[in-house]
Write an enzyme that holds these catalytic residues in place. Structure first.
Site, mmCIF file in Angstrom:
data_model
loop_
_atom_site.group_PDB
_atom_site.id
_atom_site.type_symbol
_atom_site.label_atom_id
_atom_site.label_comp_id
_atom_site.label_asym_id
_atom_site.label_seq_id
_atom_site.Cartn_x
_atom_site.Cartn_y
_atom_site.Cartn_z
ATOM 1 N N HIS A 59 -1.079 41.333 -22.079
ATOM 2 C CA HIS A 59 -2.640 40.608 -21.311
ATOM 3 C C HIS A 59 -3.756 41.814 -21.071
ATOM 4 C CE1 HIS A 59 0.398 38.501 -19.087
ATOM 5 N NE2 HIS A 59 0.605 39.941 -19.413
HETATM 6 C C1 BDR Z 1 -1.870 41.264 -15.220
HETATM 7 O O1 BDR Z 1 -1.256 42.024 -14.379
HETATM 8 C C2 BDR Z 1 -0.585 43.584 -14.341
HETATM 9 O O2 BDR Z 1 0.886 43.173 -14.426
HETATM 10 C C3 BDR Z 1 -1.162 44.355 -15.722
HETATM 11 O O3 BDR Z 1 -0.874 44.932 -15.897
HETATM 12 C C4 BDR Z 1 -1.830 42.520 -16.022
HETATM 13 O O4 BDR Z 1 -3.148 43.232 -15.953
HETATM 14 C C5 BDR Z 1 -1.150 40.407 -16.010
HETATM 15 O O5 BDR Z 1 -0.626 39.572 -14.776
#
Ligand code: BDR
Ligand code: CA
Length: 346
Positions: A268
């Site tokens: 992400h």
């Molecule tokens: C987001 O949640 C975190 O666990 C990851 O780093 C990312 O920013 C994804 O839902």
């Protein structure tokens, strides 16, 4: 080329780590400071992780500031099962010997936008707590920033923390709502870019991408992360950046595998980082975005009003489409190149 000034707010985090490596590798980006919030792991651990990655990469002494250690109102949640005991999977980074800044993260945000009005891109890949606190202290912040880019939310798409809520929003929904409200009323070209799960779950890092990154870095032997390796197998890569990146990513892939998402990792945060400096990697749709705070089942849901049914102007450019392989080609070339340079200079 004049690099773009980036203020990077994180909860590092395996994918936040990849985002940091990507920005360090990118000549278009000048990281002004890194501000740390609690999320994947507590804020202090987030700060140490950032300092350790910076030192490993031989980066200059970029300021790393501690922000809020708890959300605005909600009790803190962390997710070591997703990101490992220290937030970086199986990676064990050498201690940087560097120090956390004396300044609070909110002060860093405010000072940065006042010093460089209209020039700073704010990139948030963790909960929005620090930014919300900074906006409370400096209501002009949304107009002083050049643009905000956020990894968060899920638009017409399932959540990853509750059935409808994405992690960064779920940790601090009150902060997220405050931020989306505060960033309303900007001209369309300055509306925050939001990368939610609807797009970031299409950005699947596979073992062959890590192998390719190792090749670009000149690392030996071939970097192999196999689904049937014993859990916790460690990398023997000759290149230290590749070795630690691989140990971090292996944990994330194991997590995705055990959660029925395949032997891969949704990356992400590096995708959101790429949109900060290469916004053309995605297409966007204007929407009015708001956060549900009251629902007993739906608290933390991000809702996009695409059709203007609320009668409010759009306040976000929601990323809706991308070519993931174009992103990976770019990411591998950048981070592989950084890893190669680190090895050559040591
Ligand atoms: C987001 O949640 C975190 O666990 C990851 O780093 C990312 O920013 C994804 O839902
Ligand atoms: Ca994150």
């Amino acid at each position: 080329m004049t690099p773009q000034k980036i203020l990077f707010d994180v909860d590092t985090g395996i994918d936040d780590s990849l985002a940091l490596l990507y920005l360090l590798a990118s000549p278009e980006a000048e990281i002004l400071a890194i501000t740390c919030t609690s999320g994947n792991v507590p804020a202090r651990q987030v700060a140490l992780n950032n300092l350790n990655w910076l030192a490993l990469c031989g980066a200059p002494e970029i300021e790393v500031a501690l922000g809020s250690e708890v959300p605005l109102l909600a009790p803190l949640m962390t997710t070591e099962e997703t990101h490992g005991p220290q937030g970086i999977g199986y990676a064990e980074l050498p201690d940087s010997g560097r120090s956390i800044s004396d300044r609070h993260a909110t002060q860093v945000w405010i000072d940065a936008v006042r010093a460089h009005p209209g020039e700073v891109i704010g990139l948030v890949t963790g909960p929005l707590t620090n930014l919300a606190l900074a906006v409370r202290l400096e209501p002009e912040l949304p107009r002083l920033l050049q643009r905000l880019v956020v990894m968060g939310g899920a638009f017409d798409y399932k959540g990853n923390t509750t059935p409808v809520s994405e992690w960064n929003i779920a940790v601090d929904p009150d902060a997220a709502k405050l931020v989306f409200d505060a960033f309303s009323g900007l001209p369309p070209e300055r509306a925050p870019i939001i990368a939610g799960l609807n797009i970031t779950e299409r950005v699947e890092l596979h073992p062959h991408h890590v192998a390719e990154l190792g090749r670009v870095a000149g690392s030996e032997p071939e970097e192999v992360i196999a689904a049937d390796d014993a859990p916790g197998t460690r990398s023997h890569a000759s290149n230290p950046v590749v070795r630690h990146l691989s140990d971090a990513v292996r944990f994330y892939m194991e997590f995705h595998l055990t959660h029925d998402q395949g032997h891969l990792a949704h990356v992400h945060d590096p995708f959101a980082a790429a949109l900060a400096i290469q916004p053309e990697l995605a297409t966007y749709r204007a929407a009015t975005v708001d956060v549900e705070l009251g629902g007993t089942l739906s608290r933390g849901q991000t809702i996009a009003d695409w059709a203007g049914l609320w009668g409010r102007e759009p306040n976000a450019a929601v990323a809706v489409d991308t070519d993931p392989e174009a992103f990976f080609a770019h990411f591998i070339e950048r981070v592989g190149g950084l890893a190669r340079r680190v090895a050559e200079s040591s």
